[in-house]
Enzyme design. Structure first.
Site, short mmCIF file in Angstrom:
data_model
loop_
_atom_site.label_atom_id
_atom_site.label_comp_id
_atom_site.label_asym_id
_atom_site.label_seq_id
_atom_site.Cartn_x
_atom_site.Cartn_y
_atom_site.Cartn_z
N HIS A 182 0.82 -1.21 0.00
CA HIS A 182 0.00 0.00 0.00
C HIS A 182 0.86 1.27 0.00
O HIS A 182 0.46 2.28 -0.58
CB HIS A 182 -0.97 -0.02 1.18
CG HIS A 182 -2.03 -1.09 1.04
ND1 HIS A 182 -2.76 -1.58 2.11
CD2 HIS A 182 -2.49 -1.76 -0.06
CE1 HIS A 182 -3.61 -2.51 1.67
NE2 HIS A 182 -3.46 -2.63 0.37
N HIS A 194 -8.02 -7.92 -8.22
CA HIS A 194 -8.43 -8.56 -6.96
C HIS A 194 -8.56 -7.47 -5.90
O HIS A 194 -7.59 -7.16 -5.20
CB HIS A 194 -7.38 -9.58 -6.50
CG HIS A 194 -7.17 -10.72 -7.45
ND1 HIS A 194 -6.57 -10.57 -8.68
CD2 HIS A 194 -7.50 -12.04 -7.34
CE1 HIS A 194 -6.53 -11.75 -9.29
NE2 HIS A 194 -7.08 -12.65 -8.50
N SER A 240 -6.58 -1.49 -0.89
CA SER A 240 -6.05 -0.79 -2.06
C SER A 240 -7.09 0.08 -2.77
O SER A 240 -6.76 1.19 -3.21
CB SER A 240 -5.39 -1.78 -3.03
OG SER A 240 -6.19 -2.94 -3.19
N ASP A 259 -3.37 -8.35 -7.33
CA ASP A 259 -3.10 -8.74 -5.94
C ASP A 259 -3.85 -10.02 -5.59
O ASP A 259 -4.75 -10.02 -4.75
CB ASP A 259 -3.52 -7.57 -5.02
CG ASP A 259 -3.17 -7.82 -3.57
OD1 ASP A 259 -2.32 -8.68 -3.29
OD2 ASP A 259 -3.75 -7.13 -2.70
N ASP A 283 -14.37 -12.59 -12.53
CA ASP A 283 -12.99 -13.03 -12.48
C ASP A 283 -12.10 -11.87 -12.97
O ASP A 283 -12.27 -11.38 -14.09
CB ASP A 283 -12.81 -14.25 -13.38
CG ASP A 283 -11.34 -14.63 -13.51
OD1 ASP A 283 -10.71 -14.91 -12.48
OD2 ASP A 283 -10.82 -14.59 -14.63
N GLY A 284 -11.19 -11.44 -12.12
CA GLY A 284 -10.39 -10.25 -12.42
C GLY A 284 -9.46 -10.45 -13.61
O GLY A 284 -9.18 -9.50 -14.35
N GLU A 313 -13.75 -7.99 -8.21
CA GLU A 313 -13.76 -8.81 -7.00
C GLU A 313 -14.78 -9.93 -7.22
O GLU A 313 -15.95 -9.64 -7.46
CB GLU A 313 -14.09 -7.97 -5.76
CG GLU A 313 -14.35 -8.76 -4.50
CD GLU A 313 -13.22 -9.72 -4.10
OE1 GLU A 313 -12.04 -9.35 -4.10
OE2 GLU A 313 -13.55 -10.89 -3.81
N1 SAM Z 1 -6.06 -5.75 -3.16
C1 SAM Z 1 -6.69 -5.87 -1.85
C2 SAM Z 1 -6.04 -4.85 -0.92
O1 SAM Z 1 -4.83 -4.64 -0.99
O2 SAM Z 1 -6.76 -4.25 -0.13
C3 SAM Z 1 -6.60 -7.27 -1.28
C4 SAM Z 1 -6.99 -8.37 -2.23
S1 SAM Z 1 -7.04 -9.96 -1.48
C5 SAM Z 1 -5.33 -10.35 -1.32
C6 SAM Z 1 -7.53 -10.99 -2.79
C7 SAM Z 1 -9.02 -10.91 -3.18
O3 SAM Z 1 -9.18 -11.56 -4.44
C8 SAM Z 1 -9.98 -11.62 -2.24
O4 SAM Z 1 -10.96 -10.71 -1.78
C9 SAM Z 1 -10.66 -12.70 -3.10
O5 SAM Z 1 -12.04 -12.86 -2.82
C10 SAM Z 1 -10.47 -12.14 -4.49
N2 SAM Z 1 -10.41 -13.11 -5.60
C11 SAM Z 1 -9.95 -14.38 -5.61
N3 SAM Z 1 -9.96 -14.88 -6.86
C12 SAM Z 1 -10.42 -13.89 -7.68
C13 SAM Z 1 -10.59 -13.76 -9.08
N4 SAM Z 1 -10.33 -14.76 -9.91
N5 SAM Z 1 -11.04 -12.58 -9.56
C14 SAM Z 1 -11.33 -11.54 -8.73
N6 SAM Z 1 -11.17 -11.61 -7.40
C15 SAM Z 1 -10.71 -12.75 -6.87
#
Ligand code: SAM
Length: 259
Positions: free
Chosen positions: A19, A42, A97, A160, A139-140, A115
């Site tokens: 961050h 993500h 983030s 992320d 899906d991101g 997300e």
């Molecule tokens: N970027 C965030 C932050 O720094 O505040 C933290 C992200 S966290 C490490 C990962 C997130 O990715 C989780 O909330 C999870 O539900 C989501 N996630 C997992 N697989 C995903 C996908 N294929 N596409 C989008 N989101 C996904």
């Protein structure tokens, strides 16, 4: 099946590294009046309450931002984002983030956040209300590939993943190369864990071998959250890294070495 929830880890030392670099990157990009795009694959829920039982249980924020907040002066962009979120969401709030981006982007900038988890996506929509951010519960990897190159072209992508899918380590270098091919001016930042067993190393070597331009690779180590935990540090691999980020990376290296 998604089981990862960032509330257990919000504000930990990995978040501090990620961050702080993200905040400095966005501030630097914002020095030019031209608008920019901010994308995340993500995003998670955007804002965390660090007195939540899940956060208290792991103690990661306690050993993270609560311990090192004084590393950052009040005019540091990470601290400014932290203060902005606490003013809006209360004293124990912590910015994920998306909230860091929300605090630092300007009216002319645009934000698209992916997300997949339904509850996290709902919370994210709520946290981002009034920001103009588009939240995609998708899906991101797929969604961001479809968005790139974004309009405006200047901008930042944060990747992320939670690395719950072990294949992510294998597929990320190729996926990032494809995004870079479509969006060669984009600042592309990948977060990855430094693991005791070295699982991340092959991915990092594969990324290095791609020969991306203006790469900043920054890694810090820290005591594991619990004895025996696999994660012993945090890394960022940034393509087209803005000039000026190197100085912040060096400061972070010194600060983490003092832990
Ligand atoms: N970027 C965030 C932050 O720094 O505040 C933290 C992200 S966290 C490490 C990962 C997130 O990715 C989780 O909330 C999870 O539900 C989501 N996630 C997992 N697989 C995903 C996908 N294929 N596409 C989008 N989101 C996904």
């Amino acid at each position: 099946m998604l089981s990862y929830q960032h509330i257990y880890h919000a504000g930990n030392l990995a978040d501090v590294q990620k961050h702080a670099l993200l905040a400095v990157m966005l501030e630097y990009m914002g020095q030019k009046p031209k608008p920019m795009s901010y994308l995340e694959t993500h995003a998670a829920r955007g804002v965390y309450q660090l007195d939540d039982a899940a956060a208290v249980k792991t103690g990661e924020a306690e050993a993270g931002i609560a311990k090192v907040a004084q590393w950052f002066a009040s005019d540091h962009p990470y601290k400014r984002a932290l203060t902005a979120v606490q003013e809006r969401h209360g004293d124990v709030a912590y910015p994920g983030s998306p909230a860091i981006a929300q605090a630092l982007l300007r009216a002319q900038d645009s934000m698209q956040l992916c997300e997949l988890h339904p509850q996290e996506a709902t919370a994210l929509r709520q946290a981002m209300r009034g920001s103009g951010a588009k939240v995609h519960q998708k899906d991101g990897f797929e969604a961001v590939m479809g968005i790139c190159p974004p309009t405006p072209r200047r901008g930042v992508l944060l990747i992320d993943p939670s690395y719950e899918i072990k294949d992510d380590y294998k597929t990320l270098p190729g996926w990032i190369a494809n995004v870079h091919r479509k969006w060669n001016v984009g600042v592309i930042a990948l977060w990855y864990p430094i693991l005791r067993d070295g699982t991340h190393k092959q991915m990092v070597q594969a990324l290095e071998a791609k020969g991306f331009p203006k790469v900043l690779r920054h890694e810090v180590e820290f005591p594991p959250a619990k004895e025996g935990h696999r994660m012993i540090g945090s890394g960022m691999f940034i393509i087209n890294a803005p000039y000026g980020l190197q100085a912040e990376a060096q400061d972070l290296t010194k600060r983490f070495a003092s832990l």
